[in-house]
Design a protein around this motif. Structure first.
Motif, mmCIF file in Angstrom:
data_model
loop_
_atom_site.group_PDB
_atom_site.id
_atom_site.type_symbol
_atom_site.label_atom_id
_atom_site.label_comp_id
_atom_site.label_asym_id
_atom_site.label_seq_id
_atom_site.Cartn_x
_atom_site.Cartn_y
_atom_site.Cartn_z
ATOM 1 N N ASP A 1 -7.400 -2.266 -7.490
ATOM 2 C CA ASP A 1 -8.012 -1.875 -6.222
ATOM 3 C C ASP A 1 -6.945 -1.482 -5.196
ATOM 4 N N LEU A 2 -5.915 -0.794 -5.674
ATOM 5 C CA LEU A 2 -4.852 -0.282 -4.808
ATOM 6 C C LEU A 2 -4.769 1.238 -4.911
ATOM 7 N N ASN A 3 -5.905 1.861 -5.081
ATOM 8 C CA ASN A 3 -5.957 3.316 -5.217
ATOM 9 C C ASN A 3 -5.887 3.936 -3.821
ATOM 10 N N ASN B 1 0.830 -1.207 0.000
ATOM 11 C CA ASN B 1 0.000 0.000 0.000
ATOM 12 C C ASN B 1 0.864 1.256 0.000
ATOM 13 N N GLY B 2 1.950 1.220 0.746
ATOM 14 C CA GLY B 2 2.864 2.358 0.745
ATOM 15 C C GLY B 2 3.462 2.591 -0.628
ATOM 16 N N LEU B 3 3.849 1.499 -1.299
ATOM 17 C CA LEU B 3 4.388 1.627 -2.659
ATOM 18 C C LEU B 3 3.332 2.175 -3.610
ATOM 19 N N ALA B 4 2.104 1.696 -3.463
ATOM 20 C CA ALA B 4 1.019 2.172 -4.329
ATOM 21 C C ALA B 4 0.767 3.662 -4.126
ATOM 22 N N ALA B 5 0.929 4.141 -2.904
ATOM 23 C CA ALA B 5 0.718 5.566 -2.632
ATOM 24 C C ALA B 5 1.883 6.416 -3.127
ATOM 25 N N LEU B 6 3.103 5.914 -2.990
ATOM 26 C CA LEU B 6 4.281 6.711 -3.316
ATOM 27 C C LEU B 6 4.674 6.691 -4.795
ATOM 28 N N THR B 7 4.507 5.559 -5.457
ATOM 29 C CA THR B 7 5.035 5.413 -6.813
ATOM 30 C C THR B 7 4.515 6.462 -7.795
ATOM 31 N N PRO B 8 3.209 6.729 -7.852
ATOM 32 C CA PRO B 8 2.762 7.766 -8.801
ATOM 33 C C PRO B 8 3.338 9.148 -8.490
ATOM 34 N N ILE B 9 3.437 9.490 -7.218
ATOM 35 C CA ILE B 9 3.958 10.800 -6.829
ATOM 36 C C ILE B 9 5.419 10.927 -7.229
ATOM 37 N N ILE B 10 6.202 9.914 -6.927
ATOM 38 C CA ILE B 10 7.620 9.941 -7.252
ATOM 39 C C ILE B 10 7.818 9.938 -8.764
ATOM 40 N N THR B 11 6.985 9.183 -9.477
ATOM 41 C CA THR B 11 7.075 9.148 -10.937
ATOM 42 C C THR B 11 6.787 10.520 -11.532
ATOM 43 N N GLU B 12 5.788 11.226 -10.996
ATOM 44 C CA GLU B 12 5.469 12.575 -11.482
ATOM 45 C C GLU B 12 6.666 13.504 -11.351
#
Length: 124
Positions: free
Chosen positions: A84-86, A36-47
């Motif tokens: 379902d990891l939004n 869940n932490g990876l799902a939350a962080l990955t899009p932000i870091i990718t941006e």
């Protein structure tokens, strides 16, 4: 467990990406499940980091149904919704991450400083 051992061996050889390095303190300090932490962080870091390797992020984006590096974060978000990891960060941790990315580590507890310093230099 065997899975944890094998996972550690792979990380030892291949290294980890920024989301993994930034997520470990989150799961350790805030009792967040690692995935869940990876799902939350990955899009932000990718941006914030896709410009560091347009080709790589472009390939990832296209693999996930996007069009190029610029929409890689959105392609990841779309995949996370389908899985379902939004999930998102709490507002307080999002502020810490934004402060680190902006180069203001003075807002961070000391145990985050070293991790974020590496990440900030990666983005520079």
């Amino acid at each position: 467990t065997l899975a944890s051992t094998l996972g550690g061996m792979v990380i030892g050889v291949a290294g980890v990406c920024a989301p993994h390095g930034l997520e470990h303190p989150v799961s350790g300090l805030y009792d967040v499940v690692h995935g869940n932490g990876l799902a939350a962080l990955t899009p932000i870091i990718t941006e914030k980091s896709y410009k560091s390797d347009i080709k790589k992020y472009g390939e990832i984006s296209k693999f996930l149904g996007g069009t190029g590096a610029e929409d890689c974060a959105n392609a990841i978000k779309d995949l996370l919704v389908k899985l379902d990891l939004n999930v998102t960060l709490s507002p307080s941790y999002a502020i810490i991450l934004d402060s680190a990315i902006a180069g203001r580590p003075t807002y961070l507890p000391i145990y985050f400083a070293a991790i974020f310093a590496d990440f900030i230099s990666f983005l520079a």
